[in-house]
Scaffold this active site. Sequence first.
Site, PDB file in Angstrom:
ATOM      1  N   GLY A 292       0.713  -1.192  -0.094  1.00 58.37           N
ATOM      2  CA  GLY A 292       0.052   0.005  -0.116  1.00 58.37           C
ATOM      3  C   GLY A 292       1.027   1.240  -0.094  1.00 58.37           C
ATOM      4  O   GLY A 292       2.280   1.215  -0.182  1.00 58.37           O
TER       5      GLY A 292
ATOM      6  N   GLU B 172      -8.240  -4.668 -27.021  1.00 57.56           N
ATOM      7  CA  GLU B 172      -7.726  -5.512 -26.209  1.00 57.56           C
ATOM      8  C   GLU B 172      -6.455  -6.184 -26.806  1.00 57.56           C
ATOM      9  O   GLU B 172      -5.349  -6.555 -26.055  1.00 57.56           O
ATOM     10  CB  GLU B 172      -8.875  -6.521 -25.804  1.00 57.56           C
ATOM     11  CG  GLU B 172      -8.499  -7.859 -24.981  1.00 57.56           C
ATOM     12  CD  GLU B 172      -7.820  -7.351 -23.629  1.00 57.56           C
ATOM     13  OE1 GLU B 172      -7.793  -6.184 -23.219  1.00 57.56           O
ATOM     14  OE2 GLU B 172      -7.130  -8.235 -22.877  1.00 57.56           O
TER      15      GLU B 172
ATOM     16  N   GLU C 226       1.664  -5.071 -23.710  1.00 59.71           N
ATOM     17  CA  GLU C 226       2.129  -5.500 -22.572  1.00 59.71           C
ATOM     18  C   GLU C 226       3.107  -6.547 -22.463  1.00 59.71           C
ATOM     19  O   GLU C 226       4.084  -6.555 -21.475  1.00 59.71           O
ATOM     20  CB  GLU C 226       0.696  -6.271 -21.741  1.00 59.71           C
ATOM     21  CG  GLU C 226      -0.143  -5.319 -21.098  1.00 59.71           C
ATOM     22  CD  GLU C 226      -1.064  -6.313 -20.356  1.00 59.71           C
ATOM     23  OE1 GLU C 226      -1.185  -6.130 -19.121  1.00 59.71           O
ATOM     24  OE2 GLU C 226      -1.877  -7.170 -21.073  1.00 59.71           O
TER      25      GLU C 226
ATOM     26  N   HIS D  56      -9.007   9.140 -41.149  1.00 60.18           N
ATOM     27  CA  HIS D  56      -8.913  10.498 -40.622  1.00 60.18           C
ATOM     28  C   HIS D  56      -7.640  10.759 -39.699  1.00 60.18           C
ATOM     29  O   HIS D  56      -7.597  11.708 -38.877  1.00 60.18           O
ATOM     30  CB  HIS D  56     -10.085  10.605 -39.531  1.00 60.18           C
ATOM     31  CG  HIS D  56     -11.359  10.462 -40.127  1.00 60.18           C
ATOM     32  ND1 HIS D  56     -12.052  11.513 -40.948  1.00 60.18           N
ATOM     33  CD2 HIS D  56     -12.348   9.377 -40.114  1.00 60.18           C
ATOM     34  CE1 HIS D  56     -13.069  11.090 -41.305  1.00 60.18           C
ATOM     35  NE2 HIS D  56     -13.456   9.894 -40.862  1.00 60.18           N
TER      36      HIS D  56
HETATM   37  C1  AGP Z   1      -4.516  -6.889 -18.477  1.00 58.94           C
HETATM   38  O1  AGP Z   1      -3.867  -7.587 -19.160  1.00 58.94           O
HETATM   39  C2  AGP Z   1      -3.901  -6.040 -17.373  1.00 58.94           C
HETATM   40  N1  AGP Z   1      -2.866  -6.620 -16.889  1.00 58.94           N
HETATM   41  C3  AGP Z   1      -4.548  -4.892 -16.557  1.00 58.94           C
HETATM   42  O2  AGP Z   1      -5.071  -3.994 -17.635  1.00 58.94           O
HETATM   43  C4  AGP Z   1      -5.905  -5.261 -15.623  1.00 58.94           C
HETATM   44  O3  AGP Z   1      -6.881  -5.790 -16.706  1.00 58.94           O
HETATM   45  C5  AGP Z   1      -6.232  -4.218 -14.939  1.00 58.94           C
HETATM   46  O4  AGP Z   1      -5.488  -3.704 -14.151  1.00 58.94           O
HETATM   47  C6  AGP Z   1      -7.614  -4.390 -14.272  1.00 58.94           C
HETATM   48  O5  AGP Z   1      -7.388  -5.273 -13.179  1.00 58.94           O
HETATM   49  P1  AGP Z   1      -8.495  -6.040 -12.475  1.00 58.94           P
HETATM   50  O6  AGP Z   1      -9.525  -6.559 -13.731  1.00 58.94           O
HETATM   51  O7  AGP Z   1      -8.128  -6.949 -11.537  1.00 58.94           O
HETATM   52  O8  AGP Z   1      -9.441  -4.887 -11.984  1.00 58.94           O
END
Ligand code: AGP
Length: 611
Positions: free
Chosen positions: A101, A484, A491, A507
């Site tokens: 945290g 996605e 990623e 565009h």
């Molecule tokens: C997706 O591949 C990611 N690692 C990331 O975008 C993820 O979806 C996002 O951090 C949200 O996480 P959650 O679904 O656990 O809330």
Amino acid sequence: MCGIVGAVAERNISAILLEGLKRLEYRGYDSAGIAVLDAAGQLQRLRRSGKVAELESAQRTAELTGRLGIAHTRWATHGAPCERNAHPHFSGDDLAVVHNGIIENHEALRAQLKALGYSFASDTDTEVIVHLLKHKLGEFGDLTVALKSAVKELHGAYGLAVISAKQPDRLLAARSGSPLVIGLGLGENFLASDQLALRQVTDRFMYLEEGDIAEIRRDSVQIWDVDGQPVQRESVQYHEGAEAADKGEYRHFMLKEIHEQPKVVQRTLEGRLGDSQVLVQAFGPQAAELFAKVRNVQIVACGTSYHAGMVARYWLEELAGIPCQVEVASEFRYRKVVVQPDTLFVTISQSGETADTLAALRNAKQLGYLASLAICNVGISSLVRESDLCLLTQAGPEIGVASTKAFTTQLVGLMLLTLALGQVRGTLAAATEADLVAELRRLPTRLGEALAMDATVEKIAEHFAEKHHTLFLGRGAQYPVAMEGALKLKEISYIHAEAYPAGELKHGPLALVDADMPVVTVAPNNELLEKLKSNLQEVRARGGELIVFADGAAEMENGEGTYVVNMPHIHDALAPILYTLPLQLLSYYVAVLRGTDVDQPRNLAKSVTVE
Ligand code: AGP
């Protein structure tokens, strides 16, 4: 994100702590550390930047052993990812703390503690906690009492584990905004930020709630709630096989999780479909009554989960006739929002602990939404606990940082929501619902057929290995699928990828297209197909290489610079689920060719529990 493991036992716990850290590696981290109380009653500490494997080999040399200990994987927020900033942090040589945290008032506390004579060895916010605790220990003499007093001065989020050489009979924990779970053993007890870390030693767990403080001894657990009152928290038996955290025959968790999709989609549908209708009570006993009142839907989520929400907007408006807005949680939470009457507030999350999504939900509760619904993969998560209704996806633990099976099961959950809302509100024809229910039953088989194209997609990935930029195109509900696909590629392969609705190409982005810019397109056979084909001509005319995932009936053919992969035929409404799979495989194989760390891509964390 950071991970915590702790243990108090009669046996040596070093290996248990390290195994726990390894099981949390998927969350993303950049350094790791361990502290144990040795046989001579001294706290010993080892920390390493980089992987847990480095900490483990250092521990083999140092032969760190003990019966009480804490360990941590750190994902840097305050201070660089180096050994000096790695946890555990010490005050003197007898008190150790690990923390997940962010402490927001760390600067003020640091100044106060410095004035009291404490000196700081790191740049972290965490170090203020251990010195503050030391100070309180001087005042109160008892570690538990000191912790109860210290946390009152902390602003922000924390999951804490604490040990002291002066009170070696206990492991202490405190939770506020960062999850912690106690693992219950026989004559030994454990602590972790995620039960996955402890499944090697126990299957009985006790989840701490917001504001809880726990004193964990070998043979007892005592908990105090946010008001300082003693409380009992229910202990639950976990049933998922421990093997879920193994890669099995697969080279990476991500590939395993991609191939699990037919099975987990099947599981997400189980018990939720009647003969020709969705069972509305799958969303909870009050769902039917609440859904009848819904006139708008507001969806909030992050990353991949946000993309699932974007797909759902097409479904909700087209099939159920309900106006729907979708927004990323980090924006929604700080925006002045105008709430339409009778709006259902929907959050989507794999982990259920994403800080922005949780904060958005908490804000929404003050704003007068009709009710909140969480579509989530973790039943014991904060998001589920704090929502009025929930639909649990049944993806099982997702270890790869790049979300795959969580996304497709979220889409299934959102399709169920669309059908349930349309049914209850009478805006969806019974025949259409029956048709889609039958299609949903066939979906796992279709997904299996798409995965059988694995080797074809692997071959196509070779076109990307040397590229630096890629465009993903889609139209309608396939646009978020393209988003996605682009997110997955960036990623894990670190190739720059952007997604556009195909009609937007001319565009602006068309200026980027040349022979070095592959363009990936998803092309189901729907009413937008002819328009999409024209967009693709625009790319070919500029020398751009095209990779098209198309319905066989779309009559698209391989040609110079055009690679067409024929997909199994599917009902257009479910196409976003099916067409996601080849894009996941494509990213995976490109990343493998580029030799990146597929399951733990650089700089990313699985569960983003800080802002
Ligand atoms: C997706 O591949 C990611 N690692 C990331 O975008 C993820 O979806 C996002 O951090 C949200 O996480 P959650 O679904 O656990 O809330």
